[in-house]
Motif scaffolding. Structure first.
Motif, short mmCIF file in Angstrom:
data_model
loop_
_atom_site.label_atom_id
_atom_site.label_comp_id
_atom_site.label_asym_id
_atom_site.label_seq_id
_atom_site.Cartn_x
_atom_site.Cartn_y
_atom_site.Cartn_z
N TYR A 126 0.84 -1.19 0.00
CA TYR A 126 0.00 0.00 0.00
C TYR A 126 0.88 1.24 0.00
CZ TYR A 126 -4.14 -2.80 0.72
OH TYR A 126 -5.16 -3.69 0.54
N ASP A 127 0.53 2.20 -0.83
CA ASP A 127 1.32 3.42 -0.99
C ASP A 127 1.51 4.16 0.33
OD1 ASP A 127 2.74 5.25 -2.72
OD2 ASP A 127 1.06 6.63 -2.46
N GLU A 128 0.50 4.14 1.17
CA GLU A 128 0.57 4.85 2.46
C GLU A 128 1.35 4.08 3.52
OE1 GLU A 128 -3.44 5.67 3.57
OE2 GLU A 128 -3.75 7.06 1.91
N ASN A 129 1.71 2.84 3.25
CA ASN A 129 2.42 2.00 4.23
C ASN A 129 3.93 2.26 4.10
OD1 ASN A 129 3.43 0.06 5.93
ND2 ASN A 129 2.13 -1.58 5.15
N SER A 130 4.35 3.39 4.64
CA SER A 130 5.75 3.82 4.46
C SER A 130 6.74 2.87 5.12
CB SER A 130 5.93 5.25 4.97
OG SER A 130 5.58 5.34 6.33
N ILE A 131 6.38 2.24 6.22
CA ILE A 131 7.30 1.31 6.87
C ILE A 131 7.59 0.13 5.96
CG2 ILE A 131 7.56 -0.30 8.81
CD1 ILE A 131 5.98 1.76 10.50
N ALA A 132 6.55 -0.46 5.39
CA ALA A 132 6.75 -1.60 4.48
C ALA A 132 7.46 -1.14 3.21
CB ALA A 132 5.41 -2.24 4.14
N LYS A 133 7.06 0.00 2.66
CA LYS A 133 7.71 0.49 1.45
C LYS A 133 9.21 0.67 1.67
CE LYS A 133 5.87 3.99 -0.65
NZ LYS A 133 5.08 5.17 -1.05
N ASN A 134 9.58 1.26 2.80
CA ASN A 134 11.00 1.46 3.09
C ASN A 134 11.74 0.15 3.23
OD1 ASN A 134 10.84 4.25 2.95
ND2 ASN A 134 10.41 4.47 5.13
N ALA A 135 11.10 -0.86 3.82
CA ALA A 135 11.74 -2.17 3.95
C ALA A 135 12.01 -2.77 2.57
CB ALA A 135 10.87 -3.12 4.77
N TYR A 136 11.07 -2.63 1.65
CA TYR A 136 11.26 -3.19 0.32
C TYR A 136 12.26 -2.38 -0.50
CZ TYR A 136 7.33 -6.02 1.70
OH TYR A 136 6.51 -6.89 2.39
N LEU A 137 12.27 -1.07 -0.32
CA LEU A 137 13.29 -0.25 -0.97
C LEU A 137 14.68 -0.68 -0.50
CD1 LEU A 137 11.58 3.25 -0.79
CD2 LEU A 137 12.11 1.98 -2.88
N LYS A 138 14.81 -0.93 0.79
CA LYS A 138 16.08 -1.37 1.37
C LYS A 138 16.51 -2.72 0.77
CE LYS A 138 18.23 -2.21 5.86
NZ LYS A 138 18.01 -2.25 7.30
N ALA A 139 15.54 -3.55 0.42
CA ALA A 139 15.83 -4.86 -0.17
C ALA A 139 16.09 -4.78 -1.68
CB ALA A 139 14.67 -5.82 0.10
N GLY A 140 16.03 -3.57 -2.25
CA GLY A 140 16.36 -3.41 -3.66
C GLY A 140 15.17 -3.23 -4.58
N PHE A 141 13.97 -3.28 -4.07
CA PHE A 141 12.78 -3.08 -4.91
C PHE A 141 12.64 -1.61 -5.26
CE2 PHE A 141 11.98 -7.13 -2.98
CZ PHE A 141 11.25 -7.83 -3.92
N LYS A 142 12.02 -1.35 -6.41
CA LYS A 142 11.76 0.01 -6.85
C LYS A 142 10.28 0.13 -7.19
CE LYS A 142 16.32 0.81 -8.84
NZ LYS A 142 16.99 -0.29 -8.25
#
Length: 152
Positions: A126-142
Motif C-alpha cells: 500500500y502506498d501509504e504503508n511507508s514502513i513496508a515500502k521502506n523495507a522493500y526499498l532497502k531490499a532493492g525493490f523500486k
C-alpha cells in the motif's frame, strides 16, 4: 539473535493463519474496500503443496516469528519476462520487527526465484504503508506502478 529460514509445514497452519490475520489487521486502515469480518487473502495449504510456490517461515529458537511466500506467475504477453516470482504473505511478529527478519525471508525467496531461472520479482504494498515500502526499498525493490481508484 539467530534467525533461521525454512519451508513452512502444513502442520503449522494455525500459526500461519494468525500471521495472515495480522497482515489483514495491519492493512485494513489502508484499504476501505476490504469486507468486514473474517477474510482470507491466501490458500496457504495450497501454496505449501504447490511446486510453483515456496512458503517460508523465519524462526528464532524454534519459534516461528515471520513468514513470506513466492509463487510463479505468468507475465503479460507484452512483458520481457514470460514468468516472474510474486511475493506475498510477508509478516513479522511485532516483537521481532526491525531485526532483519523480513530481509532474510525476502533474500531467501529471491534465491528461490533465481534457482528457477526467473529474472523478475514483484510484490504489492500500500502506498501509504511507508514502513513496508521502506523495507522493500532497502531490499532493492523500486516502485513500478501505482494503482489508483475512486469509489462511485
Amino acid at each position: 539473535m539467530v534467525i533461521d529460514i525454512r519451508a513452512a509445514l502444513e502442520t503449522e497452519i494455525e500459526t500461519l493463519l494468525s500471521f495472515e490475520e495480522g497482515i489483514i489487521v495491519a492493512e485494513r486502515p489502508y484499504d476501505n474496500t476490504l469486507k468486514e469480518g473474517e477474510i482470507h487473502y491466501y490458500n496457504l495449504i495450497e501454496l505449501i503443496k504447490s511446486n510453483d510456490a515456496e512458503v517460508l517461515v523465519a524462526t528464532v529458537n524454534d519459534e516461528i516469528v515471520g513468514s513470506g511466500y513466492a509463487k510463479i506467475l505468468k507475465g503479460q504477453p507484452y512483458q520481457k519476462h514470460s514468468e516472474y516470482a510474486y511475493l506475498g504473505f510477508m509478516y513479522v511478529k511485532p516483537e521481532f520487527r526491525n531485526q532483519g527478519v523480513n530481509q532474510k525471508v525476502v533474500k531467501q525467496l529471491i534465491e528461490w526465484a533465481k534457482d528457477r531461472n526467473l529474472t523478475e520479482v514483484r510484490l504489492e504494498v500500500y502506498d501509504e504503508n511507508s514502513i513496508a515500502k521502506n523495507a522493500y526499498l532497502k531490499a532493492g525493490f523500486k516502485p513500478n506502478l501505482v494503482e489508483m481508484r475512486v469509489e462511485i
